[in-house]
Design a protein around this motif. Structure first.
Motif, PDB file in Angstrom:
ATOM      1  N   GLY A 213       0.806  -1.225   0.000  1.00  0.00           N
ATOM      2  CA  GLY A 213       0.000   0.000   0.000  1.00  0.00           C
ATOM      3  C   GLY A 213       0.834   1.267   0.000  1.00  0.00           C
ATOM      4  O   GLY A 213       0.293   2.366  -0.097  1.00  0.00           O
TER       5      GLY A 213
ATOM      6  N   GLY B 118       5.598   4.858  -2.260  1.00  0.00           N
ATOM      7  CA  GLY B 118       6.830   4.814  -3.064  1.00  0.00           C
ATOM      8  C   GLY B 118       7.345   6.195  -3.432  1.00  0.00           C
ATOM      9  O   GLY B 118       7.883   6.386  -4.532  1.00  0.00           O
ATOM     10  N   THR B 119       7.208   7.160  -2.520  1.00  0.00           N
ATOM     11  CA  THR B 119       7.588   8.538  -2.872  1.00  0.00           C
ATOM     12  C   THR B 119       9.079   8.673  -3.161  1.00  0.00           C
ATOM     13  O   THR B 119       9.465   9.392  -4.068  1.00  0.00           O
ATOM     14  N   ARG B 120       9.905   7.945  -2.411  1.00  0.00           N
ATOM     15  CA  ARG B 120      11.355   8.100  -2.630  1.00  0.00           C
ATOM     16  C   ARG B 120      11.756   7.581  -4.000  1.00  0.00           C
ATOM     17  O   ARG B 120      12.639   8.114  -4.649  1.00  0.00           O
TER      18      ARG B 120
ATOM     19  N   LYS C 234       4.043   0.109  -6.403  1.00  0.00           N
ATOM     20  CA  LYS C 234       5.453  -0.290  -6.529  1.00  0.00           C
ATOM     21  C   LYS C 234       5.573  -1.733  -7.021  1.00  0.00           C
ATOM     22  O   LYS C 234       6.523  -2.087  -7.708  1.00  0.00           O
TER      23      LYS C 234
ATOM     24  N   MET D 143      -2.166  -6.499   0.414  1.00  0.00           N
ATOM     25  CA  MET D 143      -2.708  -5.253   0.971  1.00  0.00           C
ATOM     26  C   MET D 143      -2.367  -4.089   0.046  1.00  0.00           C
ATOM     27  O   MET D 143      -1.202  -3.841  -0.255  1.00  0.00           O
TER      28      MET D 143
ATOM     29  N   PRO E  57      -1.818   6.451   3.064  1.00  0.00           N
ATOM     30  CA  PRO E  57      -2.097   5.181   3.747  1.00  0.00           C
ATOM     31  C   PRO E  57      -1.533   5.186   5.172  1.00  0.00           C
ATOM     32  O   PRO E  57      -0.529   5.858   5.445  1.00  0.00           O
TER      33      PRO E  57
ATOM     34  N   HIS F  11       2.356   0.398   7.260  1.00  0.00           N
ATOM     35  CA  HIS F  11       2.195  -1.065   7.129  1.00  0.00           C
ATOM     36  C   HIS F  11       1.541  -1.670   8.362  1.00  0.00           C
ATOM     37  O   HIS F  11       0.947  -2.733   8.298  1.00  0.00           O
TER      38      HIS F  11
ATOM     39  N   ASP G  84       8.760  -4.410  -1.676  1.00  0.00           N
ATOM     40  CA  ASP G  84       9.865  -3.756  -2.386  1.00  0.00           C
ATOM     41  C   ASP G  84      11.183  -4.530  -2.395  1.00  0.00           C
ATOM     42  O   ASP G  84      12.221  -3.957  -2.698  1.00  0.00           O
TER      43      ASP G  84
ATOM     44  N   GLU H 197       1.771   7.213  10.452  1.00  0.00           N
ATOM     45  CA  GLU H 197       1.867   5.801  10.053  1.00  0.00           C
ATOM     46  C   GLU H 197       2.012   4.876  11.256  1.00  0.00           C
ATOM     47  O   GLU H 197       2.736   5.192  12.207  1.00  0.00           O
TER      48      GLU H 197
ATOM     49  N   LYS I 137      14.059   1.187  -2.788  1.00  0.00           N
ATOM     50  CA  LYS I 137      13.476   2.329  -2.068  1.00  0.00           C
ATOM     51  C   LYS I 137      13.745   3.653  -2.779  1.00  0.00           C
ATOM     52  O   LYS I 137      12.907   4.542  -2.763  1.00  0.00           O
TER      53      LYS I 137
END
Ligand code: UTP
Length: 474
Positions: free
Chosen positions: A108, A111-113, A120, A157, A213, A216, A246, A372, A400
């Motif tokens: 979920g 994946g901004t980096r 992803k 997920m 989100p 995790h 990932d 988170e 990442k």
């Protein structure tokens, strides 16, 4: 859904009335969308989080006096451990063959980096065939279900942001050969994103709130709320192999790891690797008041992260690779009667938003706090946690970053290195360059092998690999 008046009243109470700043400019659909989103937020909760994690300096209570946790070695160090691992491997195979194991992947994240917009798991990662992360895992699960002659249901997920695209991707690829009825998608919850200085909730558009989100750790409640735990119970699942989306060299199904959880009667088993340097970005495995827990790299005070023992080795020497076995009963227990409320952490991120002039801003520096939950915060709730060391080169190469360490380049390099080693272990010569790196591009399909022993008898003994060759084995 709240009325406009009610929304104004609630937002004013919590200092978030700017969310309605552009309301009068919106068409009917936009007004409805925004009011629905405003109504979905738990303001008491978010206000508490803003006060404790954004506006105050005391972000987290670090437990007093963490100690290192006991860790089972990657390779047996004596006869007793060798026998224990042999037994554990058998136990793992038994539960797999009995159809008592499921896989769960958390996919979920935003994946901004990495700088991608879609899920992803759809990113192509293998060196030759350019298989996606999802395909790599699907093939591992398919291979394991063939090897153990049992169904291994797979629960994926997603987040509200990437759920539809993820489902479409699987359908487009015919579920990568898996049976559609053994794949289950479920979306995690989301939280509003706030400005890091003011704690104001950000608008992603004039008619929508910036949501992200809920980490995790949101997986546990989401499994309960979406009927995943019930479905597992109906299927007779007892152990859950949990991994992140990932890492292309993860072992999705590892009989030894599963078997250790069974053998030790543990609620959780978790894998760790030796850290490369004290502040490496891995969660530190610790023992606090007799309980195993993980303290995130960003939360462990620097003096503790650097502390060495008499033998000169790091005191907190092991980092988590975010792969766990959960006993289903344990997840049932901690979600019994409602949600499993794990603590929230703050994550500083770059999040585009609409400013007070109504302009879209694309920040170049982190401007926002996301809230988170972390899955490993469930560890202190467990009666028993087993910690198992593994080898980084065999199992951990996360995707990442857009460049540098933990990027596509290092993921591909590590896949090729591992394939080369596996071939050498079964007697195939692999050409190497002056630095000792494989001089050929090698990819081994998970359908052929998930560990070197799977290769035995499957690779032609006269296979010759020349420098510059591309070798795909399936
Ligand atoms: P990361 O914490 O590395 O985050 O997730 P990310 O979202 O993938 O990437 P950044 O931080 O935005 O660059 C680790 C794992 O947890 C999952 C991710 O999909 C990944 O498998 N995850 C993370 C979720 O499933 N949900 C979340 O809310 C956060």
């Amino acid at each position: 859904m709240m009325s406009t008046e009610k929304a104004r009243e609630v937002l004013a109470t919590f200092g978030q009335e700017h969310l309605l700043q552009f309301f009068d400019e919106l068409d009917a659909a936009g007004k409805k969308r925004l009011l629905e989103q405003i109504s979905s937020i738990d303001y008491e909760q978010i206000d508490g989080l803003i006060n404790s994690l954004v506006l105050s300096d005391s972000h987290l209570d670090i437990p007093a006096n963490p100690a290192p946790a006991p860790v089972l070695p990657a390779r047996p160090t004596d006869q007793a451990i060798a026998e224990k691992y042999q037994q554990a491997r058998l136990r793992g195979r038994e539960v797999l063959s009995a159809g008592k194991v499921a896989a769960v992947v958390v996919a979920g994240g935003a994946g901004t980096r990495l700088g991608i917009s879609g899920p992803k798991g759809c990113v192509q990662v293998t060196p030759i065939k350019k298989k996606s992360l999802f395909q790599v895992f699907a093939e591992q699960i398919l291979a394991a279900s063939r090897k153990y002659q049992a169904t291994i249901p797979w629960y994926i997920m997603t987040s509200p942001q990437n759920d539809a695209e993820t489902r479409l991707f699987f359908r487009k690829h015919n579920f990568f050969g898996l049976n559609e009825k053994d794949i289950f998608f479920f979306a995690q919850g989301q939280m509003p994103v706030v400005d890091k200085n003011t704690g104001k909730i950000l608008l992603a558009d004039k008619d929508s709130i910036a949501f992200s989100p809920n980490g995790h750790g949101g997986c546990i409640s989401a499994m309960r709320d979406n009927g995943v735990l019930n479905d597992m119970a109906k299927r007779g699942i007892e152990y859950i192999s949990y991994f992140q989306v990932d890492n292309p060299i993860i072992k999705c199904i590892d009989p030894l790891f599963i078997g250790l959880a069974v053998q030790e009667d543990a609620d959780i088993a978790t894998k760790v690797i030796p850290k490369r340097y004290p502040a490496e970005k891995l969660g530190n495995i610790c023992l606090v008041d007799g309980k195993v827990m993980i303290i995130e790299y960003s939360d462990l005070p620097e003096d503790l992260a650097r502390k060495v023992k008499d033998d000169g080795k790091l005191l907190f020497a092991f980092g988590s690779i975010a792969t766990h076995i959960f006993r289903r009963n344990f997840l049932e227990r901690i979600t019994d009667g409602g949600k499993c409320q794990l603590p929230f952490h703050r994550a500083l991120k770059k999040v585009p938003y609409i400013n007070e002039k109504g302009e879209k801003v694309i920040p170049t520096e982190p401007n926002a706090v996301k809230f988170e939950m972390f899955i490993f915060d469930a560890m202190p709730l467990a009666d028993k946690v087993v910690v198992f060391e593994t080898e980084r080169s065999e199992e951990f190469s996360p995707l990442k970053e857009a460049s540098g360490e933990n990027s596509m380049d290092t993921c591909i390099r590590d896949q090729i290195r591992r394939s080369a080693r596996w071939l050498e272990q079964v007697g195939i010569a692999v050409p190497r360059d002056a630095r000792g790196e494989p001089a050929a591009i090698i990819e081994i399909s998970p359908l052929l092998a998930n560990e070197p022993e799977d290769l035995a008898g499957k690779v032609p003994t006269d296979l010759k690999i020349k420098p510059g060759d591309e070798v795909y084995l399936e």
